[in-house]
Design a protein around this motif. Sequence first.
Motif, PDB file in Angstrom:
ATOM      1  N   SER A  19      34.066  47.504  33.728  1.00 16.35           N
ATOM      2  CA  SER A  19      34.581  48.735  34.327  1.00 16.35           C
ATOM      3  C   SER A  19      33.858  49.945  33.760  1.00 16.35           C
ATOM      4  CB  SER A  19      36.086  48.864  34.072  1.00 16.35           C
ATOM      5  OG  SER A  19      36.809  47.902  34.812  1.00 16.35           O
ATOM      6  N   LEU A  23      31.742  53.039  35.905  1.00 16.30           N
ATOM      7  CA  LEU A  23      31.843  54.486  35.770  1.00 16.30           C
ATOM      8  C   LEU A  23      30.502  55.092  35.354  1.00 16.30           C
ATOM      9  CD1 LEU A  23      33.631  56.936  36.035  1.00 16.30           C
ATOM     10  CD2 LEU A  23      34.498  56.522  33.718  1.00 16.30           C
ATOM     11  N   VAL A 122      37.316  54.515  30.349  1.00 16.98           N
ATOM     12  CA  VAL A 122      38.131  53.776  31.326  1.00 16.98           C
ATOM     13  C   VAL A 122      39.169  52.942  30.588  1.00 16.98           C
ATOM     14  CG1 VAL A 122      36.340  53.652  33.099  1.00 16.98           C
ATOM     15  CG2 VAL A 122      36.500  51.845  31.395  1.00 16.98           C
ATOM     16  N   ASN A 124      43.246  50.581  31.422  1.00 19.39           N
ATOM     17  CA  ASN A 124      44.512  50.486  32.131  1.00 19.39           C
ATOM     18  C   ASN A 124      45.669  50.783  31.182  1.00 19.39           C
ATOM     19  OD1 ASN A 124      44.449  48.129  30.665  1.00 19.39           O
ATOM     20  ND2 ASN A 124      44.202  46.792  32.441  1.00 19.39           N
ATOM     21  N   TRP A 154      39.201  57.389  33.739  1.00 23.73           N
ATOM     22  CA  TRP A 154      40.171  56.780  34.647  1.00 23.73           C
ATOM     23  C   TRP A 154      41.137  55.959  33.825  1.00 23.73           C
ATOM     24  CZ3 TRP A 154      41.514  51.663  35.621  1.00 23.73           C
ATOM     25  CH2 TRP A 154      42.376  51.464  36.712  1.00 23.73           C
ATOM     26  N   GLY A 156      44.360  53.454  34.502  1.00 25.35           N
ATOM     27  CA  GLY A 156      45.196  52.788  35.483  1.00 25.35           C
ATOM     28  C   GLY A 156      46.667  52.891  35.120  1.00 25.35           C
ATOM     29  N   ASP A 163      41.868  46.809  36.818  1.00 25.56           N
ATOM     30  CA  ASP A 163      40.703  47.379  36.151  1.00 25.56           C
ATOM     31  C   ASP A 163      39.942  48.294  37.101  1.00 25.56           C
ATOM     32  OD1 ASP A 163      41.183  46.041  33.762  1.00 25.56           O
ATOM     33  OD2 ASP A 163      40.017  44.284  34.385  1.00 25.56           O
ATOM     34  N   TYR A 164      39.221  49.239  36.523  1.00 28.78           N
ATOM     35  CA  TYR A 164      38.464  50.190  37.334  1.00 28.78           C
ATOM     36  C   TYR A 164      37.465  49.483  38.246  1.00 28.78           C
ATOM     37  CZ  TYR A 164      35.994  54.508  38.507  1.00 28.78           C
ATOM     38  OH  TYR A 164      35.441  55.567  39.181  1.00 28.78           O
ATOM     39  N   LYS A 165      36.839  48.435  37.735  1.00 28.88           N
ATOM     40  CA  LYS A 165      35.832  47.710  38.524  1.00 28.88           C
ATOM     41  C   LYS A 165      36.434  47.002  39.733  1.00 28.88           C
ATOM     42  CE  LYS A 165      35.851  43.745  35.329  1.00 28.88           C
ATOM     43  NZ  LYS A 165      36.727  42.880  36.084  1.00 28.88           N
ATOM     44  N   THR A 170      36.335  54.865  44.682  1.00 28.44           N
ATOM     45  CA  THR A 170      36.522  55.769  43.553  1.00 28.44           C
ATOM     46  C   THR A 170      37.580  56.806  43.892  1.00 28.44           C
ATOM     47  OG1 THR A 170      34.210  55.488  42.912  1.00 28.44           O
ATOM     48  CG2 THR A 170      35.369  57.410  42.022  1.00 28.44           C
TER      49      THR A 170
END
Length: 199
Positions: A19, A23, A122, A124, A154, A156, A163-165, A170
């Motif tokens: 992730s 970014l 990043v 969560n 970011w 979560g 996860d961001y990925k 976006t």
Amino acid sequence: MLTALALNCTLNASPTGSSTQKLIDEVFAAFKEHDVVGETIRVVDHDVRPGVQPDMGAGDDWPELRRRILDADILLLASPTWVGHMSSVAQRVLERLDAEISETDDEGRPLMFGKVAVAAVVGNEDGAHKIAADLFQALNDTGFTVPAQGSVYWNGEAMSGTDYKDLDETPEPVAATTATLAANAAHLARLLNEHQYPA
């Protein structure tokens, strides 16, 4: 043409998905709009020894990473969030950069004077503001200059496991912040290239 170096401080070795890398890639896409090109190093893929010297001896990969930092105009330090803090890999990078406080140019300036530092975080779980604050204090101590709104993050939803990925797109606030970071970092780097700090 300005150059940027991103240090990805994920705990996951290549080629595992990251992730943090997603970014970073978005920041680099925004950099491209301002004629900034660069590369990413996943720090955990290298043997960065513990210590606070520029070179910790045989087997230490930090001297090569340090050379690439010195060659860049902008450093992007990117970290995931673990138990509310930056990764241990990011902490190791800051410890190694501590040596730069006493490394100076021919006019007595720390070698990182004139270089710009930005951050990407990043996770969560919460912690991005504290991580950015800790990163920026350490980077400023070693001589880097931080632009206005020079971090993007970011977080979560707590305990969601997302996860961001894994996001399909976006989030607009992240994209807008990334654009501002890139514009301000490029602007500041150009100013510092033209007008270095006094000796």
